[in-house]
Design a protein around this motif. Structure first.
Motif, PDB file in Angstrom:
ATOM      1  N   GLY A  56       0.875  -1.196  -0.074  1.00 58.83           N
ATOM      2  CA  GLY A  56      -0.073   0.090  -0.015  1.00 58.83           C
ATOM      3  C   GLY A  56       0.792   1.304   0.083  1.00 58.83           C
ATOM      4  O   GLY A  56       0.259   2.340  -0.016  1.00 58.83           O
ATOM      5  N   GLU A  57       2.101   1.084   0.282  1.00 56.90           N
ATOM      6  CA  GLU A  57       3.040   2.476   0.049  1.00 56.90           C
ATOM      7  C   GLU A  57       2.894   2.919  -1.195  1.00 56.90           C
ATOM      8  O   GLU A  57       3.156   2.474  -2.449  1.00 56.90           O
ATOM      9  CB  GLU A  57       4.566   1.896   0.469  1.00 56.90           C
ATOM     10  N   LYS A  58       2.724   4.294  -1.335  1.00 56.78           N
ATOM     11  CA  LYS A  58       2.295   5.237  -2.529  1.00 56.78           C
ATOM     12  C   LYS A  58       3.668   5.124  -3.480  1.00 56.78           C
ATOM     13  O   LYS A  58       4.764   5.279  -2.763  1.00 56.78           O
ATOM     14  CB  LYS A  58       1.698   6.212  -2.295  1.00 56.78           C
ATOM     15  N   GLN A  59       3.341   5.275  -4.769  1.00 56.51           N
ATOM     16  CA  GLN A  59       4.578   5.398  -5.735  1.00 56.51           C
ATOM     17  C   GLN A  59       4.059   6.584  -6.586  1.00 56.51           C
ATOM     18  O   GLN A  59       3.068   7.093  -6.485  1.00 56.51           O
ATOM     19  CB  GLN A  59       4.572   4.278  -6.489  1.00 56.51           C
ATOM     20  N   ASP A  60       5.031   7.196  -7.256  1.00 52.56           N
ATOM     21  CA  ASP A  60       4.805   8.374  -8.042  1.00 52.56           C
ATOM     22  C   ASP A  60       3.751   8.422  -9.257  1.00 52.56           C
ATOM     23  O   ASP A  60       3.311   9.320  -9.614  1.00 52.56           O
ATOM     24  CB  ASP A  60       6.094   9.070  -8.505  1.00 52.56           C
ATOM     25  N   GLN A  61       3.682   7.171  -9.606  1.00 54.68           N
ATOM     26  CA  GLN A  61       2.737   7.078 -10.997  1.00 54.68           C
ATOM     27  C   GLN A  61       1.061   7.379 -10.877  1.00 54.68           C
ATOM     28  O   GLN A  61       0.672   6.546  -9.914  1.00 54.68           O
ATOM     29  CB  GLN A  61       3.139   6.011 -11.856  1.00 54.68           C
TER      30      GLN A  61
END
Length: 512
Positions: free
Chosen positions: A448-453
């Protein structure tokens, strides 16, 4: 370790000296009960002139039973069980050792004078049966209450279920009479605390407290096999087959009785206060919403902008009930699964225009304000640069101004769903966020850790959407191409309902 004087109870020994008894289990079991402290350890106390840590003791001996025949006396202190010293041990440990040999029991005991026994009985103790009262598991609950008009007086009934099947409804007086009968019959049993009588009419909070206390009392009583199987409880629960000489009915057949026509259901408001509404047991969600609106003076016309959301201790993400669900049935089914199911009445709106229209109704404005404050506390929207205005207007007298400020905050009236699998992403998950303005899909790790895309889509490009079980899909149409996006999530129905709300609201804006 003290010297044991006798091996058998029929041999002579000094009245209050440590001695050994051997008990052979009979039809009645070993024929005694044990009482003592819950935990191990504790202060040394003088018993018969010597210092001992807290000792478990014999609290009851069945006349004519094996323990009685072996010379065991009420008040005897237990020093050893099957050769193991139990001075200062916890109650559960001693019971475990007693039951370690199912046929024969050897104990080192020490009798005490009657006055000494009375003094020691003043200690803080916990009662648990060794043999006469055996514990077993019965999934008995009281998930709801009902109200009936009896000769112009509203009477509260508590609805009892076993294994999720309705058994019976009883008044407080019926529970009280059962408790009196049981205490007279099983006078040696230390019954759990029973909720006391109250001379005046109970408030809703007091009713809920009594409801919980009655349920806990019934659970504890039914967990003792001998009590549960006795005629008093079997008759109370409606499990006695009156056509067959009071034989026990098959529990698997219960549930055929008619449930009460109406039942009370507790619903939280956005400020976490609660109300109780009475609805027919077969009601669907729409009827529950209308009953809540009647209770808090919201018109049925405006009820369409609200819904009832469910959550539990195990899953705090709130999900709107499906229109096909029956709230009371759902409540009973989930009553004891991973925390009690909670129902919360909340707005289900994505458009600030819709909010402002219904805010003309003071009752609606109050709910919108409560929910905005709750969202602010939970940080569901970005307040950067708005802190001073929010603090200035966050008062019940300036509800409308406060609502205008939060409506200008990025992320307000946006739902971000828990991360889930997406057919267009092989290595990781996505987070779907939807608002009145756009649909966003953000890449994230499996944790669930957010990424940039991030991919954003306008509502004008959505040509199709729907859900099927745990699959939610929507189609994006651009120029001459179409792209179908599928998400696998337990919140597929919530996503579909949200799309329904936004498209309906946007269509109304277009038509005007």
């Amino acid at each position: 370790m003290m010297t044991l004087q006798n091996e058998n109870a029929d041999q002579e020994h000094e009245p209050y000296a440590p001695h050994c008894v051997i008990i052979v289990k009979g039809i009645q079991g070993f024929g005694f009960n044990v009482r003592g402290q819950i935990d191990e350890g504790g202060q040394l106390k003088s018993i018969n002139g010597s210092l001992y840590p807290p000792l478990q003791h014999i609290s009851n001996v069945i006349p004519g039973g094996p323990a009685d025949a072996a010379g065991v006396l009420m008040g005897d202190r237990i020093l050893e069980v099957n050769g193991i010293n139990v001075e200062g041990e916890s109650h559960s440990k001693v019971i475990e050792l007693i039951k370690s040999n199912p046929e024969k029991l050897r104990m080192s005991l020490m009798s005490v004078p009657p006055k000494e026994n009375e003094r020691l009985d003043g200690e803080s103790v916990s009662y648990c049966s060794e043999d006469e009262f055996e514990l077993h598991k019965v999934d008995v609950t009281i998930p709801s209450m009902s109200q009936k008009d009896e000769n112009g007086k509203i009477v509260v009934y508590y609805n009892v279920y076993i294994d999720g099947k309705f058994l019976c409804s009883h008044r407080y007086k019926n529970f009280h009479d059962l408790q009196v009968d049981l205490k007279n019959k099983f006078f040696q049993f230390d019954f759990p605390k029973f909720p006391g009588k109250w001379p005046f009419q109970l408030s809703q909070t007091q009713l809920e407290k009594r409801h919980k206390e009655l349920e806990q009392w019934l659970i504890q009583v039914c967990s003792v096999a001998q009590l549960f199987n006795h005629f008093y409880i079997q008759d109370f629960l409606g499990l006695v087959n009156n056509d067959k000489n009071n034989e026990k009915a098959d529990i698997s057949s219960v549930g055929s009785k008619s449930e009460p026509d109406n039942a009370d259901i507790k619903v939280l408001l956005p400020d976490r206060s609660s109300i109780c509404v009475n609805i027919p047991t077969e009601s669907y969600v729409k009827q529950l919403i209308e009953a809540i609106c009647d209770k808090i003076n919201i018109s049925h016309e405006n009820s369409q902008y609200f819904s009832v959301f469910k959550s539990s201790d195990a899953d705090v993400f709130e999900v709107p009930l499906s229109l096909s669900e029956k709230p009371l049935e759902l409540h009973v089914q989930n009553y004891n699964e991973s925390g009690t199911l909670k129902f919360t009445f909340k707005k289900f709106i994505f458009s600030s225009k819709d909010e402002n229209e219904i805010a003309e109704d003071p009752a609606c404005l109050n709910i919108l304000y409560q929910q905005a404050v709750d969202d602010l506390i939970n940080k569901t929207f970005d307040t950067t640069g708005k802190e001073i205005e929010l603090k200035r207007t966050q008062h019940i007298s300036t509800q409308r101004e406060f609502l205008e400020v939060v409506q200008s905050c990025p992320g307000y009236n946006t739902v971000s769903f828990p991360h889930c699998a997406c057919d267009s992403r092989k290595d990781g998950h996505v987070i779907l966020s939807i608002s009145f303005q756009k649909i966003s899909i953000q890449a994230c790790l499996l944790t669930g850790e957010k990424q940039d895309q991030i991919k954003n889509f306008t509502w004008a490009t959505v040509s199709d959407y729907g859900s099927d079980g745990d699959i939610f899909h929507f189609t994006i149409s651009k120029s001459n191409s179409e792209r179908k996006i599928s998400l696998t999530t337990p919140f597929a129905d919530f996503m579909s309902q949200s799309f329904d709300r936004i498209t309906a609201s946007r269509d109304s804006v277009t038509s005007t």
